[in-house]
Design a protein around this motif. Sequence first.
Motif, short mmCIF file in Angstrom:
data_model
loop_
_atom_site.label_atom_id
_atom_site.label_comp_id
_atom_site.label_asym_id
_atom_site.label_seq_id
_atom_site.Cartn_x
_atom_site.Cartn_y
_atom_site.Cartn_z
N GLN A 132 0.83 -1.21 0.00
CA GLN A 132 0.00 0.00 0.00
C GLN A 132 0.86 1.26 0.00
OE1 GLN A 132 -2.35 0.10 3.55
NE2 GLN A 132 -0.64 -0.33 4.91
N GLU A 144 -13.24 1.95 -3.42
CA GLU A 144 -13.70 2.41 -2.12
C GLU A 144 -15.21 2.63 -2.16
OE1 GLU A 144 -11.54 5.91 -1.33
OE2 GLU A 144 -9.69 4.88 -0.79
N SER A 152 -12.33 9.36 4.17
CA SER A 152 -10.98 9.67 3.68
C SER A 152 -10.88 11.12 3.26
CB SER A 152 -10.67 8.75 2.50
OG SER A 152 -9.45 9.12 1.90
N GLU A 186 -5.21 5.43 2.34
CA GLU A 186 -5.44 4.43 3.37
C GLU A 186 -4.31 4.37 4.40
OE1 GLU A 186 -4.12 2.27 -0.45
OE2 GLU A 186 -5.53 3.86 0.15
N LEU A 212 -10.12 -0.47 7.66
CA LEU A 212 -9.72 0.88 7.29
C LEU A 212 -10.77 1.91 7.71
CD1 LEU A 212 -7.61 2.60 5.89
CD2 LEU A 212 -8.75 2.15 3.71
#
Length: 628
Positions: A132, A144, A152, A186, A212
């Motif tokens: 990542q 997502e 986010s 993330e 997450l």
Amino acid sequence: MTSDGGIKIPSRLPLLLSHEGVLLPGSTVRFSVDSPRNMQLVSQRLLRGTSLKSTIIGVIPNTRDPEHDTDDLPTLHKIGTAGIAVQVVGSNWPKPHYSLLITGLCRFRVSSLLKERPFVLAEVEQLDKLDQYTTPATEGAAAEDEELGELSKKFYQAAVQLLGMLDMSVPVVAKFRRLLDSLPRETLPDVVASMIRTSNKEKLQVLDAVSLEERFKKALPMLTKQIEGLKLLQKTRKMNPDNEKRVTNKMFPGRQFNLDGEDEEEDGDDAVALEKKVHGANMPDAALRVCLKELKRLKKMPQSMPEYALTRNYLDLMVELPWSKSTKDCLDIRAARTLLDNDHYAMDKLKRRVLEYLAVRQLKTSLKGPILCFVGPPGVGKTSVGRSIARTLGREFHRIALGGVCDQSDIRGHRRTYVGSMPGRIINGLKTVGVNNPVFLLDEVDKLGKSLQGDPAAALLEVLDPEQNHSFTDHYLNVAFDLSQVLFIATANTTATIPPALLDRMEVLQVPGYTQEERVEIAHRHLIPNQLEQHGLTPQQLHIPQETTQDIISRYTREAGVRSLERKIGAICRAVAVKVAEGHRVTKTEDLIPESPTQQGGKTLSSLSLCLRLPESELTRYKTSTLI
């Protein structure tokens, strides 16, 4: 190792038990290791390993390693962080321990313990993807869901808002800005939680958030709390640049996140205060440029570097030197003559030279300090005259003993490339007195030595030359310092051992020995009152007439100065002090004073020999000479 699912960590990891801090993926933390199992982990796994795999270990937070190897393990925290040890430093003081610098890679869950000794080894399950950190920020965005994308976005906007309220010139803030733009979304909760000032309990909540979405929900309130606290601080007081840097240091401790593996522990307030001192020292342009250059290097150095302390000591010395501080001379010639006459009897030649200097200073203000050399036998008062000259001029006084000095570095200092380097005695003296126009007494200049380390007499040539000492360069400072306003006074017993080149730069004033009449006057003006005060006696308890003083000078002392005379007077005072302490009432000195000329050869000499501890043979010789 790699597979279809991406980069994987080893399934079996040695565990480092820590209760000091929490290592999050993407952060770098320094751990101190001194417990038995952790020490075995470092010595057997990290130090003996030869592959990259051997440097990967698991860090279990909120778990204290037992102090003894035989003790049972406590319950381990289920979630840990796999990390790579990028630095291992060992030390034996105050006890054997290691310091590990570990960069977090990903989360894992402890599946089962495989062994507990000599270190903990466990079967682990990887929870995060290692790739990542290498995936561009734009990839994976389509996968997502809507709620995660909203979280986010909020988190990113809050981080940008916090950055806008802080000073971008602070290195940790600038690094945070670069990471915010380059890392995938993330990874931001872990990175931000490791950089801002939060408690271990809050970091542990972020670590335990495996999903997450939950991770964003745990980290967002921490970021919001920092923003609200900063807004409240801005409302309560008007911020200046110093306060802004202080707030930045509070928001970003700068100790836990370091992507390059370096420790960024700089004290912003200290650097700002030192920079203000440099600008306020009123030093010449050449010295100011050197200081600013060294200060710029100091700001980029971590405090753990040995050169940091050397550079800081150099800047402190440059700031403390009196580049433009001076005392105002007292130019009243009548007051100066009265003060010199009160302090010293005779020495007319020296007094006249000081008064001539004061007279010329009244007529011309920019006069270079003269370089005088008092040459005479021991005990005639050369050093005390130098101290009186400083008091007469109203200047600071500093004495430098040169007897036995055989290293030129004592005069010019050591270069900063050497270990334990320090400035010379001239620069140290200026730092001590705090002004640039003191009176420097170079004592015993005729007893300088010479060795493989150089000739200090040759180093004094620049110091004592009026045409050169305006730009005296000490090896430690490596910049010019003006010594032209310093009044140098050297003392010597003879000119035979002074190198001709050094003697040529000084104005030699001969100080002859005292005559008997002068010593009698000095004894009654200075020596006897001083000895009475030192021995706790009063003039009513001890009175020494001039006839007795003449007998002490002619029969018991043979010298050009008055040191032996002062010691003999001290012996008389001690003898009288014994009688006073025993309860005798001493009102007259009939034991020490001849009652008539006929008694001079008997009673008086016996009393003086008792007080002065004269040998019996000497007493007999003096009696014989008196009767003749």
